[in-house]
Design an enzyme around this catalytic site. Structure first.
Site, PDB file in Angstrom:
ATOM      1  N   ARG A 208       6.503  40.083  44.427  1.00 33.32           N
ATOM      2  CA  ARG A 208       7.219  38.903  44.798  1.00 33.32           C
ATOM      3  C   ARG A 208       6.503  38.057  45.614  1.00 33.32           C
ATOM      4  O   ARG A 208       5.599  38.632  46.584  1.00 33.32           O
ATOM      5  CB  ARG A 208       8.498  39.144  45.598  1.00 33.32           C
ATOM      6  CG  ARG A 208       9.436  40.073  44.795  1.00 33.32           C
ATOM      7  CD  ARG A 208      11.030  40.403  45.714  1.00 33.32           C
ATOM      8  NE  ARG A 208      11.681  40.844  45.123  1.00 33.32           N
ATOM      9  CZ  ARG A 208      12.099  42.125  45.031  1.00 33.32           C
ATOM     10  NH1 ARG A 208      11.210  43.158  45.541  1.00 33.32           N
ATOM     11  NH2 ARG A 208      12.843  43.066  44.304  1.00 33.32           N
ATOM     12  N   LYS A 247      12.643  43.198  50.129  1.00 33.28           N
ATOM     13  CA  LYS A 247      13.952  42.732  49.814  1.00 33.28           C
ATOM     14  C   LYS A 247      14.693  44.145  49.680  1.00 33.28           C
ATOM     15  O   LYS A 247      16.011  44.035  50.149  1.00 33.28           O
ATOM     16  CB  LYS A 247      13.999  42.153  48.397  1.00 33.28           C
ATOM     17  CG  LYS A 247      15.138  41.617  47.866  1.00 33.28           C
ATOM     18  CD  LYS A 247      15.078  40.515  46.609  1.00 33.28           C
ATOM     19  CE  LYS A 247      16.398  40.028  46.204  1.00 33.28           C
ATOM     20  NZ  LYS A 247      16.286  39.389  44.931  1.00 33.28           N
ATOM     21  N   ARG A 327       6.822  36.856  38.205  1.00 33.14           N
ATOM     22  CA  ARG A 327       7.280  38.345  38.114  1.00 33.14           C
ATOM     23  C   ARG A 327       8.050  38.633  36.891  1.00 33.14           C
ATOM     24  O   ARG A 327       8.038  39.604  36.285  1.00 33.14           O
ATOM     25  CB  ARG A 327       8.187  38.477  39.431  1.00 33.14           C
ATOM     26  CG  ARG A 327       8.767  39.614  39.558  1.00 33.14           C
ATOM     27  CD  ARG A 327       9.685  39.910  40.871  1.00 33.14           C
ATOM     28  NE  ARG A 327      10.468  40.679  41.104  1.00 33.14           N
ATOM     29  CZ  ARG A 327      10.235  41.978  41.520  1.00 33.14           C
ATOM     30  NH1 ARG A 327       9.049  42.594  41.615  1.00 33.14           N
ATOM     31  NH2 ARG A 327      11.239  42.939  41.516  1.00 33.14           N
ATOM     32  N   HIS A 350      13.234  48.277  41.432  1.00 30.34           N
ATOM     33  CA  HIS A 350      14.525  48.150  41.386  1.00 30.34           C
ATOM     34  C   HIS A 350      15.133  49.653  41.167  1.00 30.34           C
ATOM     35  O   HIS A 350      14.260  50.705  40.946  1.00 30.34           O
ATOM     36  CB  HIS A 350      15.139  47.516  39.947  1.00 30.34           C
ATOM     37  CG  HIS A 350      14.623  46.200  39.812  1.00 30.34           C
ATOM     38  ND1 HIS A 350      14.869  45.528  38.725  1.00 30.34           N
ATOM     39  CD2 HIS A 350      14.776  45.203  40.821  1.00 30.34           C
ATOM     40  CE1 HIS A 350      14.784  44.155  38.803  1.00 30.34           C
ATOM     41  NE2 HIS A 350      14.487  44.242  40.351  1.00 30.34           N
ATOM     42  N   TYR A 360      16.531  40.300  34.464  1.00 29.40           N
ATOM     43  CA  TYR A 360      15.485  40.035  33.379  1.00 29.40           C
ATOM     44  C   TYR A 360      15.902  40.190  32.021  1.00 29.40           C
ATOM     45  O   TYR A 360      15.068  40.356  31.122  1.00 29.40           O
ATOM     46  CB  TYR A 360      14.162  40.958  33.812  1.00 29.40           C
ATOM     47  CG  TYR A 360      13.879  40.701  35.039  1.00 29.40           C
ATOM     48  CD1 TYR A 360      12.946  39.526  35.519  1.00 29.40           C
ATOM     49  CD2 TYR A 360      14.026  41.546  36.130  1.00 29.40           C
ATOM     50  CE1 TYR A 360      12.426  39.371  36.948  1.00 29.40           C
ATOM     51  CE2 TYR A 360      13.708  41.463  37.602  1.00 29.40           C
ATOM     52  CZ  TYR A 360      12.830  40.216  37.701  1.00 29.40           C
ATOM     53  OH  TYR A 360      12.301  40.276  38.969  1.00 29.40           O
TER      54      TYR A 360
END
Length: 380
Positions: A208, A247, A327, A350, A360
């Site tokens: 990111r 994140k 990304r 993730h 995505y």
């Protein structure tokens, strides 16, 4: 003769100035010993008595009766002022803009205790006609959290916002992914610029943009372990978010670096050494991999402006692309190359494949056939 009301039943009296019946009852005492008196009024004695009974009932049930004139605007303002401690400054500014532009003008004058689920439903439906689905969800979240904040402080009995469904807003601009030819063109256009290594890492490891801006040299190994098979690697353990955390916890990972990333970082380090020497006493050492000409952190505007120049030089429309879509392109290129969804989810940090598919889904192939090896194969 009128009988005196029993202790705890409160009192009723006629207010000549206001021409209303006033009901009052003591519901407790402050730490200093001062009485806490709740009041209500009505045009008739019966109306005032009914309100008095409601105050007493709520007190007996352990429910505080909030001030009758406390508005939604006051609740939202209080939440923005005291309820966002520790949040990133950009997040707070975004919430404040949403509330000032949409929540307060639409519902701010409404008394909080009189706010109904129907009021909120109508307001949200009106916003859904002109705003994106994400913005409508954010508006609902801001109002919901503001009322919950007020509820915890005894300003209102219940939170009706939590009972409301969020309508679907207008579809926002979908994120895109570069094709292989477009990706090669962007990498070619980035060569020779200060953002070359930044673009290479964004596209080839999927980090990111807020993580790359916080990357430090002490967490980059460009040589690997001599005498072993351990490759060069990068540790993504922090970001420019409030508190320096990534994140999600799963976003903290160490990744092997593709050869193209290693070469770009060696060049970038040499260039930064020259910039440090040129800056002299003006240089501020922060160990940052990507820094300004005097070593200070880059902000998002710096990155976005430089990235758009590179995209434009690559023959693409600068206004149609943002740094975060590198990304998405990383995921798309891995998927097209046959990397399994489970591996892609792990590489992008993730916790499972559900988030990867949801975010995505346009970049994941319908039929799916570790990371550094695949990128080395793609960008030979």
């Amino acid at each position: 003769m009128t009988t005196r009301r029993s202790r705890g039943d409160g009192g009723l009296h006629w207010d000549e100035a206001r021409e209303r019946w006033i009901a009052s009852v003591t519901v407790g005492y402050t730490p200093a010993g001062k009485r806490i008196v709740k009041k209500a009024s009505g045009k008739t004695k019966t109306e005032a008595k009914a309100k008095l009974k409601e105050i007493i009932r709520d007190h007996d049930d352990g429910l505080a009766s909030g001030p009758a004139n406390y508005t939604v605007a006051e609740a939202v303002t209080s939440w923005l002022t005291y309820g966002l401690h520790g949040r990133d400054a950009n997040t707070v500014a975004n919430y404040r803009t949403l509330c000032d532009k949409h929540v307060i003008p639409g519902l701010g004058a409404r008394k909080l205790r009189e706010l109904s689920a129907e009021d909120v439903d109508r307001w949200l439906m009106g916003k859904a006609r002109t705003l994106s689905a994400r913005t409508v969800r954010l508006l609902h979240s801001c109002l919901n959290r503001a009322v919950k904040f007020a509820q915890a402080r005894d300003k209102v009995k219940r939170n009706v916002v939590g009972l409301c469904e969020v309508p679907e807003g207008k579809e926002g601009r979908p994120s895109k992914a570069l094709t292989l030819d477009q990706a090669e063109a962007v990498l070619k256009a980035a060569e020779g610029t200060r953002m070359h290594a930044y673009v290479v890492l964004s596209l080839l490891i999927g980090a990111r943009t807020e993580e790359l801006r916080a990357l430090v040299w002490s967490e980059v190994d460009l040589a690997g372990e001599p005498g072993s098979e351990a490759p060069p690697w990068i540790a993504v353990w922090r970001s420019v978010r409030e508190g320096g955390d990534t994140k999600t916890r799963k976003s903290r990972w160490s990744l092997a670096l593709p050869r193209r990333c290693v070469e770009a970082l060696w060049e970038h380090r040499a260039q930064q050494d020259r910039e440090r020497e040129a800056a002299g006493a003006k240089w501020q050492e922060n160990d940052l991999v990507f820094a300004s000409l005097v070593g200070t952190p880059l902000d998002s505007h710096n990155v976005r402006r430089a990235f758009r120049k590179i995209v434009e030089d690559a023959g693409l429309s600068a206004k149609d692309w943002t740094p975060r879509e590198m990304r998405h392109s990383f995921v798309s290129l891995l998927s097209d190359s046959g990397v399994p969804l489970e591996d892609i989810a792990r590489l992008v940090g993730h916790s499972g494949t559900a988030v990867t598919e949801a975010v995505y889904r346009k970049q994941i192939r319908p039929v799916l056939l570790g990371g550094a090896e695949a990128m080395d194969r793609i960008f030979t």
